[in-house]
Design a protein around this motif. Structure first.
Motif, PDB file in Angstrom:
ATOM      1  N   ALA A 264     -45.135  60.615  80.324  1.00 43.22           N
ATOM      2  CA  ALA A 264     -44.925  61.506  79.528  1.00 43.22           C
ATOM      3  C   ALA A 264     -43.389  62.054  79.367  1.00 43.22           C
ATOM      4  O   ALA A 264     -42.875  62.044  78.201  1.00 43.22           O
TER       5      ALA A 264
ATOM      6  N   THR B 264     -41.681  59.162  77.597  1.00 40.94           N
ATOM      7  CA  THR B 264     -41.866  59.132  76.150  1.00 40.94           C
ATOM      8  C   THR B 264     -41.322  60.214  75.212  1.00 40.94           C
ATOM      9  O   THR B 264     -40.758  60.092  74.256  1.00 40.94           O
ATOM     10  N   ALA B 265     -41.256  61.236  75.956  1.00 44.86           N
ATOM     11  CA  ALA B 265     -40.546  62.588  75.375  1.00 44.86           C
ATOM     12  C   ALA B 265     -39.215  62.258  75.070  1.00 44.86           C
ATOM     13  O   ALA B 265     -38.639  62.676  73.891  1.00 44.86           O
ATOM     14  N   HIS B 266     -38.473  61.636  76.001  1.00 46.51           N
ATOM     15  CA  HIS B 266     -37.160  61.559  75.929  1.00 46.51           C
ATOM     16  C   HIS B 266     -36.865  60.392  74.970  1.00 46.51           C
ATOM     17  O   HIS B 266     -35.912  60.627  74.130  1.00 46.51           O
TER      18      HIS B 266
ATOM     19  N   ALA C 197     -37.428  62.020  71.578  1.00 43.66           N
ATOM     20  CA  ALA C 197     -35.990  63.011  71.170  1.00 43.66           C
ATOM     21  C   ALA C 197     -34.912  62.123  70.591  1.00 43.66           C
ATOM     22  O   ALA C 197     -34.335  62.590  69.661  1.00 43.66           O
TER      23      ALA C 197
END
Length: 243
Positions: free
Chosen positions: A194, A197-199, A202
């Protein structure tokens, strides 16, 4: 029959000032809310004259109970509140100014007067009163703030700016970066990490915002388009583009 959700229970009549219910002292509480972020900046009081001046000038006016005088926000500090809209609540006993602030709104120097909150628990210090700079921004505002930073980088052209270097290389280079970040996000999505993936998401969003700036498309236009699609079937929306 119950009123429809689209319409107020009681149709409005008269002027806004007619709808305000002042207390026995001739005052009504006024909440100042930042238009761009939704952050509550302050609460003060107004009499009829303060509301009239606010409506007439577009600058937030209030009534000082301690000094017993009318005052315009920022007349001494310069931290003004430009008023986009004045609203009154359903009972008429609270007024809302939606504002574009210049500088902090609290006399302490904090952005918002509501800069103290209880520390959540469990954990060290839970239950204690702690200070910060005010309520946090909602996620959509974070996106808008990043877009504003990119716009300012383009205008101010600071040295050693990644944004400036991308914009100077043009749409072709920006599109390459968007494609690169898209591939990296596609690879990250099935991995189950997670944080990674968020990185990657962004990174992609950031480069999309740079592309929007290069194309002179304000991010607000994207928000408006997303808002337009609420309540519309995705299949119907796609079909409408082919017409």
């Amino acid at each position: 029959m119950a009123p429809s959700p689209e319409a107020p229970a009681t149709p409005p009549s008269g002027t806004l000032l007619d709808a305000v219910t002042f207390d026995a002292s001739g005052l009504v509480p006024v909440i100042a809310q930042e238009a761009a972020t939704g952050q509550v900046r302050m609460l003060a009081w107004a009499n009829r004259e303060a509301l009239e001046r606010t409506l007439g000038t577009g600058q937030a006016h209030f009534w000082s109970r301690s000094r017993a005088k009318l005052w315009r926000k920022g007349e001494e500090s310069g931290h003004t509140l430009a008023v986009r809209q004045v609203r009154v609540d359903c009972d008429g006993d609270v007024v809302l100014y939606t504002v574009d602030p210049t500088g902090p709104s609290c006399h302490t120097g904090a952005t918002s007067c509501f800069f103290r909150a209880q520390v959540p628990g469990p954990g060290p210090g839970s239950g204690a009163l702690a200070a910060d700079d005010g309520p946090p921004d909602p996620p959509s505002v974070v996106v808008a703030r990043v877009a504003e930073v990119i716009r300012k980088r383009r205008a101010d052209r600071p040295e050693k700016s990644y944004v400036v270097s991308l914009l100077d290389q043009g749409i072709g280079k920006i599109n390459e970066k968007i494609a690169e970040e898209t591939r990296e996000l596609v690879e990250a999505l099935p991995a189950g990490d997670a944080a990674h993936t968020a990185h990657e998401a962004a990174d992609l969003l950031f480069h999309v915002l740079v592309g929007l700036e290069a194309a002179s498309v304000p991010v607000e236009r994207v928000f408006e388009e997303l808002a337009r699609r609420f309540g519309v079937s995705g299949l119907a929306e796609k079909a409408s583009r082919r017409k």
